[in-house]
Design a protein around this motif. Structure first.
Motif: not given
Ligand SMILES: [Zn+2]
Length: 250
Positions: A61-69, A119-121, A124-125, A132-134
């Protein structure tokens, strides 16, 4: 006096070799096992064996340009900045085994390991998740936490924090500590209606924070997260909220 370049390179090569020997020796003395199936890991595997890893279904999902489920699940219900789930939850799959182990078999390390991979994934985005701070784990009722000994979402968040800039906060959002007002309500339906109020906020914990992420283990209907989000947005209407779930059951 500076050492010649070749001598330096040799020294680095040797120190790397020694480090590898040390790791191999440690592995021989204390062989580590797969956090999912508990079979012995071979050298080079990181906490999860290759067989279990091959059976994990990632969402990407982290790479999706369209909306995920997961995005769509909250449409018309909550105003979110972003969402992401790491794994697809399916019955009789290794993801089900993983989530079961995390929740009921005391596998806190597995929760943190998968959180770190998640978190690694996310890292990448940066345009989507970099602000995201917290990280705020969805809290468990204290009684449930006492019986289980831990909150699995907290360990997922600890893992995510390892690979991102965000920090974990477990005191901003709590659950079911002040239940007096609920138990006083005689009417059963009123009590049910009050379910969204079982979460409590300490807004002093988020002074100046602009973007938070709620962290959960698995999203099914999304109603628990919806309750948390509505409660937070009532008090902090301008705060950006992202939902990060280790798995999605869709
Ligand atoms: Zn395994």
């Amino acid at each position: 006096m500076r050492e010649p370049f070749q001598t330096q390179t040799k020294a680095i090569k040797w120190s790397k070799k020694i480090l590898r020997w040390k790791e191999d020796l440690l592995h021989l003395v204390y062989p580590s096992s797969c956090l999912c199936c508990e079979k012995e890991l071979t050298i080079g595997m990181r906490n999860i064996c290759d067989i279990c890893d091959a059976n994990i279904r990632y969402t990407y999902f982290e790479n999706f340009s369209e909306h995920s489920t997961l995005d769509k699940l909250f449409w018309g219900r909550c105003n979110l900045t972003s969402t992401c789930a790491f794994l697809h939850f399916e019955q009789d799959s290794s993801t089900q085994q993983i989530l079961h182990a995390i929740k009921y078999r005391g596998k806190k390390d597995l929760a943190a390991e998968l959180g770190a991979r998640f978190g690694e994934r996310l890292a990448q985005n940066q345009s989507k998740f970099g602000s995201i701070e917290v990280l705020i784990p969805v809290p468990l009722h204290p009684k449930k936490k006492f019986i289980r000994g831990y909150n699995q979402s907290e360990y997922i968040a600890i893992g995510i924090a390892k690979s991102t800039q965000a920090t974990v906060n477990t005191t901003f959002l709590t659950k079911g500590v002040h239940t007096e007002s609920q138990t006083k309500k005689a009417n059963r339906f009123l009590r049910w209606d009050n379910v969204s109020d079982v979460f409590h906020l300490d807004i002093s914990e988020l002074n100046g924070v602009k973007h938070i992420a709620l962290v959960d283990d698995v999203v099914t209907t999304g109603s628990t997260l919806e309750s948390c989000i509505q409660k937070i947005q009532k008090v902090l209407p301008d705060i950006q909220i992202t939902v990060l779930s280790l798995a999605i059951a869709k």
